[in-house]
Design an enzyme around this catalytic site. Structure first.
Site, PDB file in Angstrom:
ATOM      1  N   ASP A 146       0.848  -1.185   0.000  1.00 25.45           N
ATOM      2  CA  ASP A 146       0.000   0.000   0.000  1.00 25.45           C
ATOM      3  C   ASP A 146       0.886   1.237   0.000  1.00 25.45           C
ATOM      4  OD1 ASP A 146      -2.289   1.869   0.906  1.00 25.45           O
ATOM      5  OD2 ASP A 146      -3.286  -0.073   0.799  1.00 25.45           O
ATOM      6  N   HIS A 203      -3.815   6.225   3.763  1.00 30.36           N
ATOM      7  CA  HIS A 203      -4.448   5.002   3.267  1.00 30.36           C
ATOM      8  C   HIS A 203      -3.753   3.739   3.788  1.00 30.36           C
ATOM      9  CE1 HIS A 203      -5.719   2.017   0.209  1.00 30.36           C
ATOM     10  NE2 HIS A 203      -6.784   2.768   0.061  1.00 30.36           N
ATOM     11  N   SER A 530     -11.044  -0.978  -0.611  1.00 30.29           N
ATOM     12  CA  SER A 530      -9.748  -0.918   0.070  1.00 30.29           C
ATOM     13  C   SER A 530      -9.887  -1.231   1.544  1.00 30.29           C
ATOM     14  CB  SER A 530      -9.165   0.492  -0.008  1.00 30.29           C
ATOM     15  OG  SER A 530      -8.414   0.656  -1.158  1.00 30.29           O
TER      16      SER A 530
END
Ligand SMILES: *[C@@H]1O[C@H](CO)[C@@H](O)[C@H](O)[C@H]1NC(C)=O
Ligand SMILES: *[C@@H]1O[C@H](CO)[C@@H](O)[C@H](O)[C@H]1NC(C)=O
Ligand SMILES: *[C@@H]1O[C@H](CO)[C@@H](O)[C@H](O)[C@H]1NC(C)=O
Ligand SMILES: *[C@@H]1O[C@H](CO)[C@@H](O)[C@H](O)[C@H]1NC(C)=O
Ligand SMILES: *[C@@H]1O[C@H](CO)[C@@H](O)[C@H](O)[C@H]1NC(C)=O
Ligand SMILES: *[C@@H]1O[C@H](CO)[C@@H](O)[C@H](O)[C@H]1NC(C)=O
Ligand SMILES: *[C@@H]1O[C@H](CO)[C@@H](O)[C@H](O)[C@H]1NC(C)=O
Ligand SMILES: *[C@@H]1O[C@H](CO)[C@@H](O)[C@H](O)[C@H]1NC(C)=O
Ligand SMILES: *[C@@H]1O[C@H](CO)[C@@H](O)[C@H](O)[C@H]1NC(C)=O
Ligand SMILES: *[C@@H]1O[C@H](CO)[C@@H](O)[C@H](O)[C@H]1NC(C)=O
Ligand SMILES: *[C@@H]1O[C@H](CO)[C@@H](O)[C@H](O)[C@H]1NC(C)=O
Ligand SMILES: *[C@@H]1O[C@H](CO)[C@@H](O)[C@H](O)[C@H]1NC(C)=O
Length: 749
Positions: A146, A203, A530
């Site tokens: 990620d 994220h 996600s």
């Protein structure tokens, strides 16, 4: 080792003035990163050639016209792929095509992270509690590909964590700190100078925290959402691969998977994807195949292209493909109109001082007649208007992000915002912090609010902030954005596989979203597949810890055959329209971790079982060879139709009115009680006959394997038209203790 060197070379190259190299290199701007696939000469294949020999071989493909070809190499791959990535011009690639052993060169594609909604705020993770039934993921290593991580976040404290398993070989590349027993490895993979595995946008921190964050007591903000935050597998270790910086490049993602396999992860979490390609052209599918061969389960996001059909990606059968659904928690913000009508929406921001007396209400679509995007509260369309001052502003979903709408309204002097969904997003709403008091309402409610404005001379409204509410028994509801089947790359494999929480998920964040000084304990709410992917990654880690001998396919089967197909109110799971969701939205259903821990029977798949499946997809020998990384002859291997792979669900296509019946066999392995008898219950899709032989299976020992055959026949009276005609049913093997369910999707042509 040479791997790392190439990266450093590239960094040096980027730092030097381009003119220094003008003689040796074509104009840098003509160079693109290509992923080059090659095959080795027989000498390399037969001997115990090491990395060094392969590196030399890879270098022999690089242009001879350059002084030092090595500088062009970006990565030489070890596990995922026989090949490398390099910066090349189109002419150089043409030249390379003539070399012996060359297979293909493709410009790399960009992938994107699967979050649909931008940052917001904090709270507690819901305490789902099922980790108590397993080992909290102890001893399992979760690799996360990620955007990096904030290692100082309290979610990643290693209090109570055991040291990493002896097999762990990973590296820790933080400049400012070291790894610990929670984050046992962290690498930056890319070509930017001076980068570390630190998270830039939150994220990666959120995803890692969701999968394996530890317990953090008293996570709260503005006094709301107070509680204990935790990931799904709080005792699992984390190995971080930062493959996304400004964007995610295919060559970096592939390199990240290569490292993860080499380092020794057990489960891989990949919340990103690109355009859907055939599996031999799909980098994530290629890397995941090598991982699966090493016993690593790969969990991927299904994508955020819903609710359109055929939008699912990361859809290879050796991947766990995860869609997104809601949880039973809402952070309520209710719009109250001047006529006393009330519409429940959501907002993470819950101001306590918002006026309860009605304020003037305006629809942004009426304030700038010359600009069709005014209704979306596009900052450019509202930038000089004075018509919003002191008002509550209704904005339509779309065109710009909700946060941008909030900023635009605030800048134009609006005091609050009501975001109205479009028809596609229907009843999927988000609890976000939009920079001002706001609420997000459904399409139907938005229409009613706009009608009220249209038909009232002085429209007014206020927003009631009602705080966090648990127990929405409609949950889980499939999110509008959650990508849908059919699986275009392999119609015979049902995708997505499973649903997990992916709407309004609270987890660790890299900065304070709000203006508070304590940036070390921040959380945020975001939505996307996600977010659902790492939930399933965490579940897979729990299962791996409880059943170390289960293969990736066995773990998947356990998750799929035990999934819930009804919501908390015991009605069929619904989609964003609040009607029963179809099978291409739900796959097998919603994950039920404690049931997955004890599934009774599993449908296992060995790596070699994928070979006849791939041959049956009518891939060429070379295409199958790209996936397997060795020579394959499909005429020698057997070839099976897709439906014959020992998959725990069924996806049948009848191509014509008089399609012949389709018969497949399945092999089940007993992991429940030694002496157990299962009988089949069949609910056939309308217009289809489903026959199972035998209808009873008697197991007498553990790990015993028994086979059954299932025949699908299209019935005469069924008609179909040009729209995608989806029918669904299921078959269910049950004993006194277990129920092992396989959904059946049928498309009539
Ligand atoms: C961080 O360390 C890496 C090597 O581990 C180095 O390439 C990079 O320049 C360092 N970054 C900073 C900001 O010091
Ligand atoms: C948060 O919860 C803890 C324990 O439940 C409690 O002691 C504390 O007072 C709460 N804090 C707030 C601000 O509600
Ligand atoms: C408003 O938007 C227009 C159109 O993009 C732009 O030209 C102008 O500079 C903006 N004005 C302000 C005050 O931001
Ligand atoms: C209306 O929209 C146009 C085009 O985006 C923009 O240039 C203009 O400033 C807007 N008018 C007002 C009053 O905001
Ligand atoms: C509001 O009125 C306008 C024109 O009078 C019409 O085009 C629009 O459809 C109406 N909107 C609603 C939601 O009723
Ligand atoms: C955050 O704090 C800064 C400086 O203290 C202030 O200028 C800004 O308006 C604050 N933002 C919000 C959203 O409160
Ligand atoms: C949203 O749900 C309601 C039921 O509360 C339903 O009547 C409505 O049709 C749904 N809206 C849309 C746009 O699908
Ligand atoms: C592969 O080719 C065979 C023979 O033409 C055909 O029957 C089958 O449907 C094809 N399989 C796929 C997945 O297209
Ligand atoms: C299983 O059943 C068989 C015959 O019914 C019996 O002989 C055997 O002892 C049973 N085994 C177990 C483990 O209960
Ligand atoms: C379907 O129709 C064909 C003739 O068109 C007939 O032979 C067959 O028996 C029918 N099958 C069923 C299941 O009714
Ligand atoms: C096509 O078939 C589906 C399912 O049988 C039906 O719901 C739909 O109304 C049909 N559409 C048309 C245009 O006939
Ligand atoms: C499967 O069958 C058993 C026994 O009839 C039943 O208890 C169970 O609810 C069924 N499961 C599903 C998912 O339909």
């Amino acid at each position: 080792m040479s791997f790392l060197l190439f990266v450093i070379f590239t960094c040096i190259l980027n730092l030097k003035s381009p003119t220094t190299f003008a003689q040796d290199f074509p104009d840098e701007t003509n160079l693109e990163t290509y992923i080059v696939h090659v095959e080795g000469p027989d000498t390399l294949l037969s001997s115990e050639s090491g990395s060094f020999e392969w590196d030399q071989w890879y270098h022999s493909f690089l242009p001879t016209t350059t002084a030092s070809g090595g500088n062009r190499m970006v990565y030489s791959y070890r596990h995922v792929f026989k090949g490398f990535s390099a910066r090349l011009s189109a002419d150089e690639v043409k030249e390379m095509e003539n070399k012996e052993g060359f297979i293909s060169a493709r410009p790399e594609t960009k992938l994107s992270l699967d979050t649909t909604h931008s940052p917001n705020f904090l709270g507690l993770n819901q305490n789902v509690g099922f980790w108590r039934d397993s080992n909290y993921g102890k001893g399992v290593i979760i690799g996360v590909l990620d955007g990096g991580i904030l290692p100082e976040h309290p979610s990643f404290s290693d209090e109570g964590m055991p040291p990493p398993p002896a097999k762990w070989k990973g590296k820790c590349e933080f400049n400012h700190t070291t790894c610990n027993n929670k984050i046992i490895g962290a690498r930056y993979i890319g070509t930017l100078p001076d980068e570390s595995p630190l998270d830039d946008d939150g994220h990666g921190t959120h995803v890692a925290g969701t999968a394996a964050g530890g317990f953090v007591k008293g996570a709260k903000l503005f006094g709301s959402a107070n509680g204990t935050a935790t990931g799904i597998a709080p005792l699992a270790h984390l190995a971080i691969y930062k493959v996304c910086s400004l964007s995610c490049f295919g060559s970096d993602v592939l390199a990240g998977m290569d490292f993860a396999i080499e380092d020794g992860v057990d489960v891989l979490s990949i919340s990103l994807g690109g355009i859907s390609f055939a599996f031999y052209n799909d980098l994530i599918a290629l890397g995941a195949y090598s991982a699966m061969e090493q016993g690593i389960l790969v969990s991927c996001s299904a994508g955020n292209g819903g609710p359109s059909y055929l939008s699912v990606r990361n859809s290879a059968p050796w991947i766990l493909t995860v869609g997104a659904s809601t949880t039973d928690r809402k952070i309520r913000a209710t719009a109250v109109l001047g006529n006393k009508e009330q519409f429940d929406g959501e907002s993470a921001y819950q101001p306590t001082d918002f006026p309860s007396t009605p304020l003037p209400l305006v629809y942004a679509g009426t304030v700038n007649k010359s600009d069709p995007s005014a209704r979306y509260c596009d900052p450019e369309s509202l930038n000089t208007t004075s018509l919003l001052k002191g008002k509550i502003v209704v904005c339509d979903l779309g065109v710009v992000t909700i946060t941008e709408k909030g900023d635009a309204v605030k800048k134009a002097g609006g005091v609050a915002m009501i975001v109205a969904n479009n028809e596609r997003y229907a009843n999927t709403t988000f609890s976000q912090f939009y920079g001002l008091p706001a609420t997000h309402v459904s399409f139907a409610d938005g229409l009613k609010i706009k009608t009220y404005i249209n038909t009232t001379s002085t429209p007014k409204a206020t927003i009631l902030f009602k705080g966090t509410i648990y127990g929405d028994d409609r949950a889980p509801v499939v999110a509008a954005f959650s990508a849908r089947g059919p699986n275009f790359q392999s119609l015979g494999i049902l995708k997505p596989d499973i649903l997990g929480p992916g709407v309004n998920i609270l987890a660790a964040w890299h900065t304070s979203v709000e203006n508070i000084t304590n940036t070390r304990s921040t959380f945020n709410i975001i939505s996307g597949t996600s977010m659902s992917c790492p939930h399933l990654t965490g579940v897979a880690a729990l299962l791996k810890s409880a059943h170390p001998d289960w293969s990736p396919a066995a773990i998947k089967s356990a998750i799929l055959t035990t999934a819930d197909v009804v919501n908390l109110a015991k009605n069929p799971i619904e989609d964003e329209t609040f009607h029963p969701a179809d099978i291409f939205a739900t796959g097998s259903g919603h994950v039920n971790p404690s049931r997955a821990n004890d599934p009774g029977l599993i449908y296992d798949i060995r790596p070699k079982d994928y070979i006849p499946y791939l041959c049956g997809l009518n891939y060429t020998n070379r295409q199958v060879g790209i996936i397997l990384q060795r020579k394959v002859d499909c005429l020698v291997e057997s070839s099976i139709p897709e439906g014959q792979l020992n998959y725990p669900s069924f996806s049948i296509t009848f191509r014509s009115f008089n399609s012949t019946p389709q018969t497949y066999s399945r092999m089940m392995t007993n992991v429940g009680e030694p002496n157990s008898s299962y009988v089949v219950e069949i609910v056939p899709p309308p217009g289809v006959e489903v026959r199972v032989e035998p209808t009873k299976l008697d197991f007498s020992e553990l790990n015993q394997k028994l086979q059954y055959q299932v025949t699908f026949t299209r019935l005469n009276m069924t008609t179909s038209n040009s729209t995608l005609d989806v029918k669904q049913g299921f078959l269910n093997w049950s004993s006194t203790r277990y129920s092992v369910r396989s959904p059946i999707a049928v498309v009539m042509r």
